[in-house]
Motif scaffolding. Structure first.
Motif, short mmCIF file in Angstrom:
data_model
loop_
_atom_site.label_atom_id
_atom_site.label_comp_id
_atom_site.label_asym_id
_atom_site.label_seq_id
_atom_site.Cartn_x
_atom_site.Cartn_y
_atom_site.Cartn_z
N PRO A 164 16.66 3.46 -5.74
CA PRO A 164 17.94 3.86 -5.03
C PRO A 164 16.92 5.54 -4.14
O PRO A 164 16.71 6.14 -5.01
CB PRO A 164 18.88 4.05 -5.25
N GLY A 165 17.23 5.79 -3.58
CA GLY A 165 17.14 7.14 -2.46
C GLY A 165 18.22 7.41 -2.68
O GLY A 165 19.05 7.30 -3.80
N MET A 166 18.23 8.99 -2.05
CA MET A 166 20.39 9.41 -2.25
C MET A 166 21.19 8.42 -1.90
O MET A 166 21.07 7.91 -0.60
CB MET A 166 19.85 10.15 -1.21
N VAL A 226 24.22 17.32 -5.38
CA VAL A 226 23.15 17.38 -4.43
C VAL A 226 23.18 18.37 -3.41
O VAL A 226 22.50 19.32 -3.34
CB VAL A 226 22.46 15.80 -4.25
N CYS A 227 24.14 17.41 -2.41
CA CYS A 227 24.03 18.51 -1.50
C CYS A 227 24.99 19.42 -1.52
O CYS A 227 24.57 20.69 -0.75
CB CYS A 227 25.20 17.04 -0.36
N ALA A 228 26.05 19.54 -2.21
CA ALA A 228 26.09 21.30 -2.64
C ALA A 228 25.65 22.41 -3.19
O ALA A 228 25.58 23.65 -3.00
CB ALA A 228 27.36 20.73 -3.91
N ASP A 229 24.42 21.84 -4.08
CA ASP A 229 23.86 22.85 -4.14
C ASP A 229 22.66 23.03 -3.45
O ASP A 229 22.01 24.31 -2.85
CB ASP A 229 22.41 21.67 -5.22
N PRO A 244 20.10 18.16 -14.95
CA PRO A 244 20.03 19.33 -14.31
C PRO A 244 19.32 19.23 -12.91
O PRO A 244 18.96 18.51 -12.25
CB PRO A 244 19.45 20.56 -15.04
N VAL A 245 20.25 19.90 -12.02
CA VAL A 245 19.69 19.69 -10.72
C VAL A 245 19.51 21.19 -10.13
O VAL A 245 20.69 21.96 -10.15
CB VAL A 245 21.38 19.24 -9.82
N GLY A 246 18.28 21.62 -9.06
CA GLY A 246 18.05 22.41 -8.46
C GLY A 246 17.04 23.77 -9.87
O GLY A 246 17.20 24.59 -9.68
N LYS A 247 17.34 23.20 -10.76
CA LYS A 247 16.21 23.80 -12.04
C LYS A 247 14.70 23.70 -11.81
O LYS A 247 14.40 22.34 -11.98
CB LYS A 247 17.10 23.20 -13.33
N GLU A 300 27.85 19.08 5.01
CA GLU A 300 27.33 17.70 6.07
C GLU A 300 26.10 18.08 6.42
O GLU A 300 25.20 17.48 6.97
CB GLU A 300 28.57 18.27 7.06
N GLU A 301 25.56 19.05 6.82
CA GLU A 301 24.51 19.84 7.54
C GLU A 301 23.70 19.53 6.29
O GLU A 301 22.65 19.11 6.69
CB GLU A 301 24.08 21.48 7.74
#
Length: 263
Positions: free
Chosen positions: A188-190, A200-203, A97-100, A213-214
């Protein structure tokens, strides 16, 4: 520098895409003989076809890494095909899960990612070490993650699984070193790619009301080198730790993250 990987037999898990595909191509380019294993054989076949067209020897083996008997079978098939097993690179894994937060993560989500990221590596390591011990030679490279070195809010389950993998790596390294077997972890990192951008970036973009992109730029800004890791960066680290150039290195965590986890 000659890495000495020509004709070495390497099992690679999760070889179908992203880091796994880059690692597969890199080992093939160095002359290794490959056993590519995973559940989705159809997804693995294109990269296998690609490296064979370039002159590499490669076989594809169906294997659910969460099933120990299937990992034993994959090791047996590899030894039958090539006569030995020199290298294991454990790439397969999930992000969870991402962002939880930890409190928001369900027990089912936690169990699923820990089972995949820890048990899968344990099963394959357990399956290949008897062969490596018998031949007095082996290189095991587990692909972990920097969130298993510093932790990360919103990624508790994934972080826990990668911390656990570090313990597995170090314990195996102590146990099999006497048999001339090196066991290490690449962290690895991102890593740029669909999972990083689309999850990850979308979250982050959604939470902060910014563009994807930001969000990528914000991640890069956290690293000393101000850039996000590429698949090939990870592949190069795996080549190094699987080669005899790293003969005196075992039990280590090698961050490939542009300078974040250790700074």
């Amino acid at each position: 520098m000659e890495l000495g990987l020509t004709d070495r037999v390497a099992i690679i898990t999760g070889p179908a895409k992203g880091m796994g595909a880059a690692i597969t191509r890199s080992f093939a380019a160095e002359g290794a003989k490959l056993a590519l294993i995973g559940r989705d054989v159809a997804a693995i076949e294109p990269v296998a076809k690609e490296v064979k067209a370039a002159g590499a020897q490669a076989i594809v083996i169906s294997c659910d890494l969460t099933r120990p008997e299937q990992c034993d079978k994959a090791a047996d098939e590899t030894k039958k095909a090539f006569g030995r097993i020199d290298i294991l690179v454990n790439v397969a894994g999930g992000s969870g899960p991402v962002g939880k937060t930890g409190a928001e993560t369900t027990p089912e989500e936690f169990d699923e990612i820990v089972t995949l990221n820890m048990n899968g590596c344990f099963h394959t390591m357990r399956s290949v070490t008897p062969v490596m011990i018998a031949q007095k030679y082996g290189k095991i490279v587990n692909v972990g993650g920097t969130f298993g070195m510093r932790g990360r809010a919103g990624r508790m389950a994934y972080s826990a699984s990668k911390w656990g993998l570090r313990g597995i790596t170090k314990s195996f390294a102590l146990e099999v070193g006497q048999h001339n077997i090196n066991v290490n972890c690449v962290a690895p990192g991102m890593v740029d790619g669909p999972r990083f951008r689309d999850k990850v970036c979308a979250d982050m973009a959604k939470r902060l009301n910014i563009t994807v992109e930001e969000a990528m730029e914000r991640h890069a800004a956290d690293y000393a080198l101000k850039r996000v890791t590429l698949d090939q960066d990870v592949a190069n680290a795996c080549l190094f730790l699987a080669s005899d150039v790293s003969r005196q290195i075992t039990g280590v965590d090698l961050p490939v993250d542009g300078g974040w986890a250790m700074l």
